[in-house]
Design an enzyme around this catalytic site. Structure first.
Site, PDB file in Angstrom:
ATOM      1  CE  LYS A  56      13.350  31.561  72.747  1.00  0.00           C
ATOM      2  NZ  LYS A  56      14.053  32.770  72.314  1.00  0.00           N
TER       3      LYS A  56
ATOM      4  CE1 TYR B 177      20.476  23.794  80.242  1.00  0.00           C
ATOM      5  CE2 TYR B 177      18.602  25.046  81.060  1.00  0.00           C
ATOM      6  CZ  TYR B 177      19.295  23.856  80.961  1.00  0.00           C
ATOM      7  OH  TYR B 177      18.813  22.739  81.590  1.00  0.00           O
TER       8      TYR B 177
ATOM      9  CB  VAL C 156      12.028  11.825  66.576  1.00  0.00           C
ATOM     10  CG1 VAL C 156      12.948  12.419  67.630  1.00  0.00           C
ATOM     11  CG2 VAL C 156      10.611  11.810  67.108  1.00  0.00           C
TER      12      VAL C 156
ATOM     13  NE  ARG D 289      14.919  25.670  78.130  1.00  0.00           N
ATOM     14  CZ  ARG D 289      15.651  26.785  78.264  1.00  0.00           C
ATOM     15  NH1 ARG D 289      15.054  27.935  78.514  1.00  0.00           N
ATOM     16  NH2 ARG D 289      16.955  26.740  78.137  1.00  0.00           N
TER      17      ARG D 289
ATOM     18  NE  ARG E 136      16.908  12.617  68.584  1.00  0.00           N
ATOM     19  CZ  ARG E 136      16.959  13.947  68.543  1.00  0.00           C
ATOM     20  NH1 ARG E 136      17.695  14.538  67.652  1.00  0.00           N
ATOM     21  NH2 ARG E 136      16.263  14.657  69.386  1.00  0.00           N
TER      22      ARG E 136
ATOM     23  CD  GLU F  80      26.581  32.935  73.057  1.00  0.00           C
ATOM     24  OE1 GLU F  80      27.166  33.922  73.489  1.00  0.00           O
ATOM     25  OE2 GLU F  80      27.142  32.118  72.283  1.00  0.00           O
TER      26      GLU F  80
ATOM     27  CG  ASN G 222      18.315  29.969  66.317  1.00  0.00           C
ATOM     28  OD1 ASN G 222      19.399  29.407  66.160  1.00  0.00           O
ATOM     29  ND2 ASN G 222      17.912  30.397  67.494  1.00  0.00           N
TER      30      ASN G 222
ATOM     31  CE  LYS H 118      20.097  33.033  68.686  1.00  0.00           C
ATOM     32  NZ  LYS H 118      21.068  31.967  68.809  1.00  0.00           N
TER      33      LYS H 118
ATOM     34  CB  CYS I 267      16.630  28.450  70.363  1.00  0.00           C
ATOM     35  SG  CYS I 267      17.467  28.922  71.875  1.00  0.00           S
TER      36      CYS I 267
ATOM     37  CB  ALA J  38      16.600  12.223  58.981  1.00  0.00           C
TER      38      ALA J  38
ATOM     39  CB  THR K 205      18.370  35.377  59.898  1.00  0.00           C
ATOM     40  OG1 THR K 205      17.594  36.565  59.930  1.00  0.00           O
ATOM     41  CG2 THR K 205      18.505  34.890  58.476  1.00  0.00           C
TER      42      THR K 205
HETATM   43  N1  LIG Z   1      19.464  28.110  75.652  1.00  0.00           N
HETATM   44  C1  LIG Z   1      20.219  28.363  74.610  1.00  0.00           C
HETATM   45  O1  LIG Z   1      20.915  27.495  74.113  1.00  0.00           O
HETATM   46  C2  LIG Z   1      20.252  29.733  74.007  1.00  0.00           C
HETATM   47  C3  LIG Z   1      21.246  30.025  73.067  1.00  0.00           C
HETATM   48  C4  LIG Z   1      21.280  31.302  72.511  1.00  0.00           C
HETATM   49  C5  LIG Z   1      20.373  32.259  72.907  1.00  0.00           C
HETATM   50  N2  LIG Z   1      19.418  31.950  73.828  1.00  0.00           N
HETATM   51  C6  LIG Z   1      18.537  33.029  74.267  1.00  0.00           C
HETATM   52  O2  LIG Z   1      19.048  33.524  75.511  1.00  0.00           O
HETATM   53  C7  LIG Z   1      17.982  33.932  76.381  1.00  0.00           C
HETATM   54  C8  LIG Z   1      18.078  33.178  77.683  1.00  0.00           C
HETATM   55  O3  LIG Z   1      17.928  31.806  77.427  1.00  0.00           O
HETATM   56  P1  LIG Z   1      18.231  30.697  78.539  1.00  0.00           P
HETATM   57  O4  LIG Z   1      18.120  29.403  77.862  1.00  0.00           O
HETATM   58  O5  LIG Z   1      19.484  31.057  79.262  1.00  0.00           O
HETATM   59  O6  LIG Z   1      16.991  30.941  79.515  1.00  0.00           O
HETATM   60  P2  LIG Z   1      16.803  30.399  81.004  1.00  0.00           P
HETATM   61  O7  LIG Z   1      15.343  30.308  81.237  1.00  0.00           O
HETATM   62  O8  LIG Z   1      17.656  29.178  81.208  1.00  0.00           O
HETATM   63  O9  LIG Z   1      17.424  31.539  81.928  1.00  0.00           O
HETATM   64  C9  LIG Z   1      16.870  32.794  82.074  1.00  0.00           C
HETATM   65  C10 LIG Z   1      17.027  33.233  83.530  1.00  0.00           C
HETATM   66  O10 LIG Z   1      16.629  34.601  83.638  1.00  0.00           O
HETATM   67  C11 LIG Z   1      16.072  34.768  84.941  1.00  0.00           C
HETATM   68  N3  LIG Z   1      15.286  36.001  84.987  1.00  0.00           N
HETATM   69  C12 LIG Z   1      14.132  36.294  84.332  1.00  0.00           C
HETATM   70  N4  LIG Z   1      13.737  37.561  84.618  1.00  0.00           N
HETATM   71  C13 LIG Z   1      14.653  38.078  85.472  1.00  0.00           C
HETATM   72  C14 LIG Z   1      14.797  39.344  86.103  1.00  0.00           C
HETATM   73  N5  LIG Z   1      13.927  40.319  85.895  1.00  0.00           N
HETATM   74  N6  LIG Z   1      15.848  39.518  86.922  1.00  0.00           N
HETATM   75  C15 LIG Z   1      16.750  38.529  87.131  1.00  0.00           C
HETATM   76  N7  LIG Z   1      16.673  37.309  86.552  1.00  0.00           N
HETATM   77  C16 LIG Z   1      15.628  37.093  85.726  1.00  0.00           C
HETATM   78  C17 LIG Z   1      15.251  33.516  85.139  1.00  0.00           C
HETATM   79  O11 LIG Z   1      14.991  33.300  86.519  1.00  0.00           O
HETATM   80  C18 LIG Z   1      16.157  32.450  84.517  1.00  0.00           C
HETATM   81  O12 LIG Z   1      16.986  31.820  85.477  1.00  0.00           O
HETATM   82  C19 LIG Z   1      16.702  33.677  75.581  1.00  0.00           C
HETATM   83  O13 LIG Z   1      16.346  34.854  74.929  1.00  0.00           O
HETATM   84  C20 LIG Z   1      17.112  32.627  74.578  1.00  0.00           C
HETATM   85  O14 LIG Z   1      16.333  32.678  73.408  1.00  0.00           O
HETATM   86  C21 LIG Z   1      19.363  30.730  74.394  1.00  0.00           C
HETATM   87  O1  LIG Z   2      21.034  17.663  61.807  1.00  0.00           O
HETATM   88  C1  LIG Z   2      20.370  17.934  62.814  1.00  0.00           C
HETATM   89  C2  LIG Z   2      20.758  18.940  63.744  1.00  0.00           C
HETATM   90  C3  LIG Z   2      19.952  19.184  64.837  1.00  0.00           C
HETATM   91  N1  LIG Z   2      18.813  18.470  65.042  1.00  0.00           N
HETATM   92  C4  LIG Z   2      17.956  18.759  66.209  1.00  0.00           C
HETATM   93  O2  LIG Z   2      17.721  20.159  66.258  1.00  0.00           O
HETATM   94  C5  LIG Z   2      17.568  20.586  67.607  1.00  0.00           C
HETATM   95  C6  LIG Z   2      18.464  21.772  67.910  1.00  0.00           C
HETATM   96  O3  LIG Z   2      19.813  21.351  67.901  1.00  0.00           O
HETATM   97  P1  LIG Z   2      21.043  22.348  68.069  1.00  0.00           P
HETATM   98  O4  LIG Z   2      20.870  23.462  67.120  1.00  0.00           O
HETATM   99  O5  LIG Z   2      22.278  21.562  67.960  1.00  0.00           O
HETATM  100  O6  LIG Z   2      20.894  22.818  69.583  1.00  0.00           O
HETATM  101  P2  LIG Z   2      20.387  24.191  70.264  1.00  0.00           P
HETATM  102  O7  LIG Z   2      21.002  24.223  71.604  1.00  0.00           O
HETATM  103  O8  LIG Z   2      18.916  24.293  70.142  1.00  0.00           O
HETATM  104  O9  LIG Z   2      21.085  25.348  69.407  1.00  0.00           O
HETATM  105  C7  LIG Z   2      20.378  26.144  68.462  1.00  0.00           C
HETATM  106  O10 LIG Z   2      19.671  27.183  69.114  1.00  0.00           O
HETATM  107  C8  LIG Z   2      20.517  28.042  69.915  1.00  0.00           C
HETATM  108  C9  LIG Z   2      19.596  28.991  70.633  1.00  0.00           C
HETATM  109  O11 LIG Z   2      19.219  30.085  69.901  1.00  0.00           O
HETATM  110  C10 LIG Z   2      21.506  28.731  68.988  1.00  0.00           C
HETATM  111  O12 LIG Z   2      22.327  29.600  69.758  1.00  0.00           O
HETATM  112  C11 LIG Z   2      22.348  27.691  68.274  1.00  0.00           C
HETATM  113  O13 LIG Z   2      23.248  28.325  67.376  1.00  0.00           O
HETATM  114  C12 LIG Z   2      21.423  26.742  67.514  1.00  0.00           C
HETATM  115  O14 LIG Z   2      22.171  25.700  66.916  1.00  0.00           O
HETATM  116  C13 LIG Z   2      17.856  19.365  68.466  1.00  0.00           C
HETATM  117  O15 LIG Z   2      16.642  18.762  68.868  1.00  0.00           O
HETATM  118  C14 LIG Z   2      18.624  18.450  67.544  1.00  0.00           C
HETATM  119  O16 LIG Z   2      18.480  17.091  67.877  1.00  0.00           O
HETATM  120  C15 LIG Z   2      18.435  17.477  64.146  1.00  0.00           C
HETATM  121  O17 LIG Z   2      17.406  16.834  64.323  1.00  0.00           O
HETATM  122  N2  LIG Z   2      19.230  17.243  63.058  1.00  0.00           N
END
Ligand SMILES: NC(=O)c1ccc[n+]([C@@H]2O[C@H](COP(=O)([O-])OP(=O)(O)OC[C@H]3O[C@@H](n4cnc5c(N)ncnc54)[C@H](O)[C@@H]3O)[C@@H](O)[C@H]2O)c1
Ligand SMILES: O=c1ccn([C@@H]2O[C@H](COP(=O)(O)OP(=O)(O)O[C@H]3O[C@H](CO)[C@@H](O)[C@H](O)[C@H]3O)[C@@H](O)[C@H]2O)c(=O)[nH]1
Length: 465
Positions: free
Chosen positions: A280, A13, A271, A347, A443, A162, A225, A221, A277, A269, A223
């Site tokens: 975790k 993602y 559920v 997730r 919601r 990110e 979240n 990062k 993220c 507000a 902080t």
């Molecule tokens: N999902 C989000 O919105 C979001 C936003 C900001 C930061 N993050 C952070 O970014 C990181 C990645 O999150 P994500 O949601 O993209 O995870 P994800 O599970 O969607 O993707 C991670 C990918 O890494 C691959 N992978 C794992 N080990 C590997 C290896 N040794 N070699 C090659 N590929 C490998 C997995 O197969 C998987 O496809 C996490 O640390 C997460 O906390 C996520």
């Molecule tokens: O007023 C609000 C805002 C959010 N949510 C819920 O909070 C969760 C997280 O929402 P959101 O933060 O918009 O989505 P994420 O994709 O989880 O993004 C967060 O987590 C990412 C992964 O670390 C960060 O990169 C982003 O900055 C951070 O917003 C979801 O279930 C939302 O429905 C509420 O219930 N009320």
């Protein structure tokens, strides 16, 4: 050095959308996204961009524009590492499910595997960028592994967390509030920081690119979240008080959000928050604080999670209580399974835990979500290990038609704020349900008065019925 070749390990993602935007904005740089998951890479390479593995509004177009030009998806991890000047590590860092720190610490085994693979393959100097969310001081672990297992090249380690949110990833990447880059303060570190600044400067205004020391960047990062999730737990805690006092949480949120010091965002507000993220990263913050012996700090942040668990549980309990204290054998329809709208990601979605609670009470559940596939719903429930997979399949049905999902049910529960739910023919839904027909809006999405005029009993988070 001028970066010509970027490799990103992890096509999830974050890795997929982030690299697609870098490739779009930096056509002179070759960007290769690699993953060990062959099916995921095949999906990224699918000719029909509707089949790419991450659903994000606008992402398909961006991938289509650059893929095959300067954006590539591959399973050849070694090849891409070898070729790259700059390597982003964007692999998953989930909560540990075993051993020391189980249930709290981040599992860094995939990060370490990446570092060892980079060290083994690299023949020339490289900049290694932490894109994954990591505990503060991980850069020193990476440096240790790279320096002790490498074949001589020098590595600079940067932290570039990110901040994109799912559902708005493309917009967040194209117009970020800020880009954060942390690196070591010596000359080599500063040069490496500048290389990464140059990449983002293709489209991000310079004043929005913040540079810090590597530890501040890593900790910022977690902080960010923690602060965001804390706001959701705070408003959710007050939603319960509203339900007892005839105050209305939307009105309270508006009243406090207009104070410029508080601001209007993240005061909705719900559920309960979900997503891969928030929970975790806060658990990780709690764990790190405890390892430094900072128990008051740990307890403070842990409360954000405890309140969120309470919110999910009390939503399920309210359904049970309202349906005359038993849901055994009753059908409850779930509108939404994703953790928020405009994503297919489930997730830690609140829906999973609400369903689990109701299933313990032997209710039948029909699930409709516009983007989540049936097998995902069952995978989510099976992973909890609360009951055997056959039972999950006996009690839960997924539907591709929302009206079918609601037919013959005692209650509809809104778990995700998908826009399309507001446009449904609610009279038709009402007519097909058992009476009294209940709507539990987790919601605050639907028009309460309209539903009441149809005949529904409506139960909304944060307002008395
Ligand atoms: N999902 C989000 O919105 C979001 C936003 C900001 C930061 N993050 C952070 O970014 C990181 C990645 O999150 P994500 O949601 O993209 O995870 P994800 O599970 O969607 O993707 C991670 C990918 O890494 C691959 N992978 C794992 N080990 C590997 C290896 N040794 N070699 C090659 N590929 C490998 C997995 O197969 C998987 O496809 C996490 O640390 C997460 O906390 C996520
Ligand atoms: O007023 C609000 C805002 C959010 N949510 C819920 O909070 C969760 C997280 O929402 P959101 O933060 O918009 O989505 P994420 O994709 O989880 O993004 C967060 O987590 C990412 C992964 O670390 C960060 O990169 C982003 O900055 C951070 O917003 C979801 O279930 C939302 O429905 C509420 O219930 N009320």
């Amino acid at each position: 050095m001028k970066v010509k070749n970027i490799c990103c390990i992890g096509a999830g993602y974050v890795g997929g959308p982030t690299m697609a935007v870098i490739a779009k904005k930096c056509p002179e740089i070759k960007v290769t996204v690699v993953d060990i998951n062959q099916a995921r890479i095949a999906a990224w390479n699918d000719e029909d961009v509707n089949n790419i593995p991450v659903y994000e509004p606008g992402l398909g177009e961006i991938v289509a524009e650059s893929r095959g030009r300067n954006l590539f998806f591959s399973t050849d991890v070694d090849g891409a590492i070898d070729e790259a000047d700059m390597i982003f590590i964007s692999v998953n860092t989930p909560t540990k499910t075993y051993g020391e720190g189980k249930g709290q610490a981040a599992d860094l085994k995939w990060i370490e595997l990446c570092a060892r693979q980079i060290a083994r393959v690299a023949k020339g100097d490289k900049i290694v960028v932490e894109k994954s969310t990591l505990p503060v001081r991980t850069a020193s672990t990476l440096k240790d592994i790279l320096e002790h297992t490498g074949n001589g090249p020098h590595f600079q380690i940067l932290s570039n967390p990110e901040f994109l949110a799912e559902g708005t990833a493309v917009q967040d990447l194209l117009e970020p509030d800020r880009v954060l880059i942390g690196g070591s303060q010596d000359e080599g570190g500063q040069k490496a920081i500048q290389e990464l600044v140059n990449i983002y400067a293709h489209w991000v205004p310079k004043e929005k690119i913040l540079t810090t020391n590597v530890w501040s960047s890593e900790l910022s990062k977690l902080t960010a979240n923690a602060y965001l999730a804390q706001r959701v737990s705070s408003i959710n805690s007050l939603s319960e008080l509203c339900e007892h006092t005839e105050a209305d949480i939307n009105e309270v949120a508006k009243a406090i959000g207009t104070d410029s010091r508080i601001g209007p965002k993240f005061l909705k507000a719900s559920v309960g928050f979900g997503g891969s993220c928030f929970q975790k990263d806060i658990l990780n913050l709690v764990y790190i604080s405890r390892t430094y012996g900072l128990h008051e700090v740990a307890d403070y942040w842990e409360q954000v999670i405890l309140m969120n668990d309470h919110q999910k549980r009390r939503f399920a309990k309210k359904i049970i209580r309202t349906l005359y204290n038993t849901v055994s054998g009753k059908k409850i329809s779930f509108l939404g399974w994703a953790f928020k709208k405009d994503t297919n990601d489930t997730r830690e979605s609140a829906a999973i835990y609400v369903a689990d609670y109701l299933l313990n009470e032997q209710s039948y559940i029909a699930v409709f979500d516009p983007k989540v596939k049936s097998e995902q719903v069952f995978m989510d429930l099976d992973r909890l290990n609360t009951r055997n997979p056959e039972e999950n399949r006996k009690y839960v049905k997924t539907e591709t038609d929302p009206y079918k999902a609601c037919e013959g049910s005692h209650a509809v529960a809104v778990l995700t704020e998908w826009d399309e739910f507001t446009g449904y023919d609610w009279q038709r839904i009402y007519d097909s349900m058992l009476k009294p027909a209940h709507v539990f809006d987790g919601r605050n999405l639907l028009d309460k008065d309209k539903l009441k005029s149809i005949g529904f009993q409506v139960h909304v988070i944060g307002s008395s019925d």
